[in-house]
Scaffold this motif. Structure first.
Motif, PDB file in Angstrom:
ATOM      1  N   HIS A   1     -36.289  62.098 -49.805  1.00  0.00           N
ATOM      2  CA  HIS A   1     -35.134  61.598 -50.538  1.00  0.00           C
ATOM      3  C   HIS A   1     -35.324  61.833 -52.034  1.00  0.00           C
ATOM      4  O   HIS A   1     -36.444  61.761 -52.542  1.00  0.00           O
ATOM      5  CB  HIS A   1     -34.946  60.095 -50.312  1.00  0.00           C
ATOM      6  N   ASN A   2     -34.218  62.077 -52.743  1.00  0.00           N
ATOM      7  CA  ASN A   2     -34.311  62.125 -54.195  1.00  0.00           C
ATOM      8  C   ASN A   2     -34.104  60.716 -54.752  1.00  0.00           C
ATOM      9  O   ASN A   2     -33.936  59.759 -54.004  1.00  0.00           O
ATOM     10  CB  ASN A   2     -33.346  63.140 -54.797  1.00  0.00           C
ATOM     11  N   GLU A   3     -34.096  60.585 -56.058  1.00  0.00           N
ATOM     12  CA  GLU A   3     -34.090  59.251 -56.666  1.00  0.00           C
ATOM     13  C   GLU A   3     -32.818  58.448 -56.400  1.00  0.00           C
ATOM     14  O   GLU A   3     -32.819  57.222 -56.496  1.00  0.00           O
ATOM     15  CB  GLU A   3     -34.335  59.362 -58.177  1.00  0.00           C
ATOM     16  N   ASN A   4     -31.723  59.116 -56.055  1.00  0.00           N
ATOM     17  CA  ASN A   4     -30.497  58.363 -55.766  1.00  0.00           C
ATOM     18  C   ASN A   4     -30.245  58.170 -54.275  1.00  0.00           C
ATOM     19  O   ASN A   4     -29.174  57.733 -53.853  1.00  0.00           O
ATOM     20  CB  ASN A   4     -29.281  59.020 -56.437  1.00  0.00           C
ATOM     21  N   GLY A   5     -31.260  58.490 -53.451  1.00  0.00           N
ATOM     22  CA  GLY A   5     -31.159  58.231 -52.023  1.00  0.00           C
ATOM     23  C   GLY A   5     -30.619  59.364 -51.180  1.00  0.00           C
ATOM     24  O   GLY A   5     -30.474  59.215 -49.964  1.00  0.00           O
ATOM     25  N   ALA A   6     -30.322  60.489 -51.793  1.00  0.00           N
ATOM     26  CA  ALA A   6     -29.811  61.633 -51.038  1.00  0.00           C
ATOM     27  C   ALA A   6     -30.963  62.452 -50.452  1.00  0.00           C
ATOM     28  O   ALA A   6     -32.042  62.547 -51.042  1.00  0.00           O
ATOM     29  CB  ALA A   6     -28.957  62.532 -51.938  1.00  0.00           C
ATOM     30  N   ILE A   7     -30.733  63.029 -49.284  1.00  0.00           N
ATOM     31  CA  ILE A   7     -31.741  63.883 -48.649  1.00  0.00           C
ATOM     32  C   ILE A   7     -31.979  65.127 -49.496  1.00  0.00           C
ATOM     33  O   ILE A   7     -31.052  65.770 -49.992  1.00  0.00           O
ATOM     34  CB  ILE A   7     -31.280  64.300 -47.237  1.00  0.00           C
TER      35      ILE A   7
ATOM     36  N   ASP B   1     -22.203  53.565 -36.206  1.00  0.00           N
ATOM     37  CA  ASP B   1     -21.093  54.430 -35.797  1.00  0.00           C
ATOM     38  C   ASP B   1     -21.011  55.661 -36.694  1.00  0.00           C
ATOM     39  O   ASP B   1     -20.848  56.788 -36.212  1.00  0.00           O
ATOM     40  CB  ASP B   1     -19.789  53.635 -35.862  1.00  0.00           C
ATOM     41  N   CYS B   2     -21.148  55.469 -37.996  1.00  0.00           N
ATOM     42  CA  CYS B   2     -21.116  56.573 -38.954  1.00  0.00           C
ATOM     43  C   CYS B   2     -22.239  57.565 -38.683  1.00  0.00           C
ATOM     44  O   CYS B   2     -22.026  58.784 -38.671  1.00  0.00           O
ATOM     45  CB  CYS B   2     -21.225  56.021 -40.368  1.00  0.00           C
ATOM     46  N   ALA B   3     -23.438  57.047 -38.456  1.00  0.00           N
ATOM     47  CA  ALA B   3     -24.598  57.912 -38.215  1.00  0.00           C
ATOM     48  C   ALA B   3     -24.419  58.729 -36.942  1.00  0.00           C
ATOM     49  O   ALA B   3     -24.661  59.944 -36.926  1.00  0.00           O
ATOM     50  CB  ALA B   3     -25.865  57.075 -38.141  1.00  0.00           C
ATOM     51  N   VAL B   4     -23.994  58.063 -35.869  1.00  0.00           N
ATOM     52  CA  VAL B   4     -23.813  58.754 -34.590  1.00  0.00           C
ATOM     53  C   VAL B   4     -22.822  59.904 -34.729  1.00  0.00           C
ATOM     54  O   VAL B   4     -23.038  61.010 -34.207  1.00  0.00           O
ATOM     55  CB  VAL B   4     -23.340  57.763 -33.503  1.00  0.00           C
ATOM     56  N   LYS B   5     -21.739  59.673 -35.438  1.00  0.00           N
ATOM     57  CA  LYS B   5     -20.673  60.679 -35.562  1.00  0.00           C
ATOM     58  C   LYS B   5     -21.095  61.889 -36.380  1.00  0.00           C
ATOM     59  O   LYS B   5     -20.453  62.940 -36.298  1.00  0.00           O
ATOM     60  CB  LYS B   5     -19.425  60.041 -36.167  1.00  0.00           C
TER      61      LYS B   5
ATOM     62  N   ALA C   1     -23.603  59.550 -44.083  1.00  0.00           N
ATOM     63  CA  ALA C   1     -23.013  60.646 -43.300  1.00  0.00           C
ATOM     64  C   ALA C   1     -23.536  61.995 -43.777  1.00  0.00           C
ATOM     65  O   ALA C   1     -23.925  62.855 -42.972  1.00  0.00           O
ATOM     66  CB  ALA C   1     -21.487  60.602 -43.412  1.00  0.00           C
ATOM     67  N   ASN C   2     -23.594  62.181 -45.087  1.00  0.00           N
ATOM     68  CA  ASN C   2     -24.094  63.439 -45.645  1.00  0.00           C
ATOM     69  C   ASN C   2     -25.569  63.642 -45.321  1.00  0.00           C
ATOM     70  O   ASN C   2     -25.997  64.756 -44.979  1.00  0.00           O
ATOM     71  CB  ASN C   2     -23.892  63.468 -47.160  1.00  0.00           C
ATOM     72  N   ASN C   3     -26.357  62.571 -45.426  1.00  0.00           N
ATOM     73  CA  ASN C   3     -27.795  62.667 -45.156  1.00  0.00           C
ATOM     74  C   ASN C   3     -28.067  63.035 -43.701  1.00  0.00           C
ATOM     75  O   ASN C   3     -28.910  63.894 -43.406  1.00  0.00           O
ATOM     76  CB  ASN C   3     -28.483  61.338 -45.480  1.00  0.00           C
ATOM     77  N   ILE C   4     -27.370  62.376 -42.773  1.00  0.00           N
ATOM     78  CA  ILE C   4     -27.547  62.656 -41.345  1.00  0.00           C
ATOM     79  C   ILE C   4     -27.148  64.096 -41.031  1.00  0.00           C
ATOM     80  O   ILE C   4     -27.878  64.832 -40.342  1.00  0.00           O
ATOM     81  CB  ILE C   4     -26.692  61.691 -40.502  1.00  0.00           C
ATOM     82  N   SER C   5     -25.992  64.493 -41.518  1.00  0.00           N
ATOM     83  CA  SER C   5     -25.488  65.844 -41.230  1.00  0.00           C
ATOM     84  C   SER C   5     -26.423  66.916 -41.785  1.00  0.00           C
ATOM     85  O   SER C   5     -26.798  67.863 -41.077  1.00  0.00           O
ATOM     86  CB  SER C   5     -24.083  66.002 -41.824  1.00  0.00           C
ATOM     87  N   LEU C   6     -26.831  66.747 -43.041  1.00  0.00           N
ATOM     88  CA  LEU C   6     -27.696  67.746 -43.682  1.00  0.00           C
ATOM     89  C   LEU C   6     -29.051  67.834 -42.991  1.00  0.00           C
ATOM     90  O   LEU C   6     -29.506  68.924 -42.618  1.00  0.00           O
ATOM     91  CB  LEU C   6     -27.879  67.393 -45.159  1.00  0.00           C
ATOM     92  N   ALA C   7     -29.698  66.686 -42.798  1.00  0.00           N
ATOM     93  CA  ALA C   7     -31.055  66.701 -42.241  1.00  0.00           C
ATOM     94  C   ALA C   7     -31.079  67.170 -40.795  1.00  0.00           C
ATOM     95  O   ALA C   7     -32.004  67.875 -40.382  1.00  0.00           O
ATOM     96  CB  ALA C   7     -31.683  65.315 -42.364  1.00  0.00           C
ATOM     97  N   SER C   8     -30.083  66.802 -40.000  1.00  0.00           N
ATOM     98  CA  SER C   8     -30.072  67.267 -38.606  1.00  0.00           C
ATOM     99  C   SER C   8     -29.771  68.758 -38.536  1.00  0.00           C
ATOM    100  O   SER C   8     -30.337  69.477 -37.702  1.00  0.00           O
ATOM    101  CB  SER C   8     -29.105  66.447 -37.746  1.00  0.00           C
ATOM    102  N   ASN C   9     -28.921  69.255 -39.428  1.00  0.00           N
ATOM    103  CA  ASN C   9     -28.678  70.700 -39.478  1.00  0.00           C
ATOM    104  C   ASN C   9     -29.937  71.467 -39.864  1.00  0.00           C
ATOM    105  O   ASN C   9     -30.136  72.612 -39.425  1.00  0.00           O
ATOM    106  CB  ASN C   9     -27.556  71.017 -40.473  1.00  0.00           C
TER     107      ASN C   9
END
Length: 249
Positions: free
Chosen positions: A224-230, A53-57, A20-28
């Motif tokens: 992505h960083n080493e823990n998978g975050a954008i 569902d999580c990604a779409v939202k 959810a954080n990755n989608i929100s951050l990268a799309s913003n």
């Protein structure tokens, strides 16, 4: 702002909170499309309905979500049983709110026309966009397949322009990608992915700019960083209008 650059980011299902954080951050930040997979260490498999569902939202700025449809790892030969599962997964993705699906079907190193036609028909019944994934890079006659995919109304092809599992990047496939852009004549979108880095992406953007092409750049590990975050800085660098262009062709 994406400065006219269409960036597609590949995401692994993983932890839904991080997704959810990755989608929100990268799309913003201006990423315009996300390819959602599970088990990227296996080349990417179909994600769960909860992940879709999580990604779409969490999409913003009219970004799109396309979902990998690949029930099992291995080659891209689609058995009758696998075909049935893929049909159901396409419907599942549509019902969960996805904008498109990503799949491939190959038989004897050629496009499996029968299976592909059937899967495209199912996707179109649900108003889903269709991407033919890097199974395209296993084909012995990709230009012939490109024409067939156009005739089937496939929306885009993901390719590095280099042989599948060759270890080469999309920049190594620059000449072949150029050929695909010429032959596609903007009838199908060419999504350039495979080994894209912050350092070599400018070459791909320039290729797209030279053709005024219906095309995109597909990234994963470099954002992505080493823990998978954008990594916001990486997204900003890829989409920066100040990124150095490299003159090619």
């Amino acid at each position: 702002m994406n400065n006219g650059k269409f960036l597609e980011v590949c995401l692994n299902e993983g932890c839904l909170k991080q997704l959810a954080n990755n989608i929100s951050l990268a799309s913003n930040l201006g990423a315009k499309r996300f390819e959602l997979c599970s088990n990227l260490h296996l080349g990417g498999l179909t994600p769960s309905v909860n992940a879709i569902d999580c990604a779409v939202k969490n999409l913003t700025n009219s970004a799109e979500l396309v979902v990998m449809i690949r029930p099992e790892a291995g080659n891209f030969l689609v058995s009758a049983e696998c075909h049935q599962v893929m049909q159901k997964q396409i419907t599942m993705a549509a019902n969960a709110g996805a904008h498109g699906v990503v799949f491939g079907a190959v038989k004897n190193d050629e496009l499996d026309l029968k299976v592909t036609r059937s899967l495209v028909a199912t996707a179109k019944q649900h108003d889903l966009m269709v991407t033919f994934h890097r199974a395209f890079d296993t084909l012995t006659n990709p230009l012939s397949a490109l024409e067939k995919l156009i005739s089937l109304e496939v929306d885009r092809i993901l390719t590095a322009g280099t042989p599948w599992q060759s270890g080469q990047s999309a920049v190594d496939g620059l000449n072949q990608l150029n050929t695909y852009l010429v032959h596609s004549a903007n009838q199908i979108e060419i999504v350039m992915g495979g080994g894209v880095t912050l350092e070599n992406a400018a070459t791909l953007w320039q290729l797209i700019k030279n053709h005024s092409a219906k095309a995109a750049v597909h990234v994963h590990s470099c954002v992505h960083n080493e823990n998978g975050a954008i990594n916001a800085e990486a997204i900003n660098k890829l989409l920066s209008k100040d990124q150095a262009w490299q003159r090619i062709f």
